[in-house]
Design an enzyme around this catalytic site. Sequence first.
Site, PDB file in Angstrom:
ATOM      1  N   GLY A 101       1.032  -0.958   0.150  1.00 53.58           N
ATOM      2  CA  GLY A 101      -0.097  -0.292   0.202  1.00 53.58           C
ATOM      3  C   GLY A 101       1.054   0.763   0.290  1.00 53.58           C
ATOM      4  N   LEU A 104       5.261   0.373  -3.811  1.00 48.58           N
ATOM      5  CA  LEU A 104       6.307   0.038  -4.289  1.00 48.58           C
ATOM      6  C   LEU A 104       6.192  -1.516  -4.695  1.00 48.58           C
ATOM      7  CD1 LEU A 104       8.663  -0.676  -0.690  1.00 48.58           C
ATOM      8  CD2 LEU A 104       8.555   1.939  -3.308  1.00 48.58           C
ATOM      9  N   GLY A 105       4.872  -1.720  -5.383  1.00 41.55           N
ATOM     10  CA  GLY A 105       4.588  -2.570  -6.756  1.00 41.55           C
ATOM     11  C   GLY A 105       3.974  -3.810  -5.988  1.00 41.55           C
ATOM     12  N   SER A 107       1.423  -5.400  -5.249  1.00 43.20           N
ATOM     13  CA  SER A 107       0.317  -6.934  -5.225  1.00 43.20           C
ATOM     14  C   SER A 107       0.760  -7.122  -7.177  1.00 43.20           C
ATOM     15  CB  SER A 107      -0.783  -6.033  -5.459  1.00 43.20           C
ATOM     16  OG  SER A 107      -0.831  -4.362  -6.662  1.00 43.20           O
ATOM     17  N   ALA A 109       3.787  -7.307  -8.028  1.00 41.42           N
ATOM     18  CA  ALA A 109       4.058  -8.502  -7.594  1.00 41.42           C
ATOM     19  C   ALA A 109       3.266  -9.736  -7.236  1.00 41.42           C
ATOM     20  CB  ALA A 109       5.270  -8.075  -6.996  1.00 41.42           C
ATOM     21  N   ASP A 149       3.116  -2.095 -14.299  1.00 45.13           N
ATOM     22  CA  ASP A 149       3.195  -2.725 -12.495  1.00 45.13           C
ATOM     23  C   ASP A 149       4.213  -4.165 -12.659  1.00 45.13           C
ATOM     24  OD1 ASP A 149       3.405   0.041 -11.062  1.00 45.13           O
ATOM     25  OD2 ASP A 149       2.717  -1.200  -9.548  1.00 45.13           O
TER      26      ASP A 149
HETATM   27  O1  PMV Z   1       2.084   4.785  -5.971  1.00 46.67           O
HETATM   28  P1  PMV Z   1       1.935   3.388  -7.787  1.00 46.67           P
HETATM   29  O2  PMV Z   1       2.686   2.986  -7.724  1.00 46.67           O
HETATM   30  O3  PMV Z   1       0.089   3.273  -7.559  1.00 46.67           O
HETATM   31  O4  PMV Z   1       1.765   4.276  -8.599  1.00 46.67           O
HETATM   32  C1  PMV Z   1       0.543   5.221  -9.303  1.00 46.67           C
HETATM   33  C2  PMV Z   1       1.066   6.258 -10.625  1.00 46.67           C
HETATM   34  C3  PMV Z   1       0.578   7.291 -10.979  1.00 46.67           C
HETATM   35  O5  PMV Z   1       1.000   6.799 -12.211  1.00 46.67           O
HETATM   36  C4  PMV Z   1      -0.001   8.142 -10.009  1.00 46.67           C
HETATM   37  C5  PMV Z   1      -0.524   6.502 -12.138  1.00 46.67           C
HETATM   38  C6  PMV Z   1      -0.725   5.852 -13.023  1.00 46.67           C
HETATM   39  O6  PMV Z   1      -1.823   4.836 -12.461  1.00 46.67           O
HETATM   40  O7  PMV Z   1       0.445   5.555 -13.035  1.00 46.67           O
END
Ligand code: PMV
Length: 315
Positions: A101, A104-105, A107, A109, A149
């Site tokens: 949350g 850092l990706g 979900s 991963a 991601d």
């Molecule tokens: O915080 P994260 O990993 O969910 O990144 C969001 C990245 C944004 O550019 C803010 C939104 C998107 O869909 O690209």
Amino acid sequence: MKSIASAPGKIILFGEHFVVYGIKAILATIDKRVTVTSEKTNEPYISIISSLASEKIPTSSDLTEVNKAVKPFFYLATRAIKEYNHHGGINIKIESEIPSGVGLGSSSACCVAAAASIMGLFSKLNKEEILGLAIEAEKTIFKNTSGADCTVCTFGGIIIYDKETGFLNLESKPDLEFVIANSKMTHSTEKVVANVKKFKEKNPAKFSSLCNKVEELIKRVNLEIQRNEHIAIGKSMKENQEYLEIIGVSNEKLQNMISLANKTSFGSKLTGAGGGGCIIALVDKSNSHATIKELESEYHECFKTKIDFVGVQFA
Ligand code: PMV
């Protein structure tokens, strides 16, 4: 027989938010992983055990009835059972080194490692096949995922993501090290993205000029990364942070973390949606220790990370 697979988390190096409006973004994987272990059983249940959830769900359940936190796993397991005509269930264990949350990706991963591990009980899939399934699984919890991601978590390394034209893997393997510090403020990407949309609507000319600046920055930094130019990349990170501050996605806590990190590192910025989450600071051997020390005094979850060039991996 157990099937074990792992996948790395990710950071956004440059271009978050502006990527929503067609500017390129640069993402990289980190050396912190999620590991998923799956095992076939003779009972008609999908059991999912992680630090966040522990559930035993009949295989006959409908996806819509399943708790959001475990939907991707249930989706992948029931899909595998159907596709490979397995008469029984699957036990799934998730172990994560990635805080959840905070951008850092974790979900993605999970989805990538789970696709590889669960399907691996029946057939060894290639990376493209794993990615396709992981994106489907992620859509059960995040309908509008761009897939960026999951892509970087599958292939590892650095990717340049363009909403229109897709992904490009950076061939070079620069030696970049970061300190990541967690604000421990969980963020809702959806909400922060919605606030940026409001900012854009109120300030169209300003936003458009910022998009042009970020576009230039991404072009320049692409070369800086390929040449491994730490000082220049750090400066570019500071510049990107300024633009993120203007659109209102930083906050007092993140600003404080960034000022601390900038005392010793080459440069730092928030990563991901902002409004909380993490900051990243570019370091090398000469300043990583000092940067961690500086941040650690106030923010306890703070660690050094390198770029992972492996992506999804079977154990
Ligand atoms: O915080 P994260 O990993 O969910 O990144 C969001 C990245 C944004 O550019 C803010 C939104 C998107 O869909 O690209």
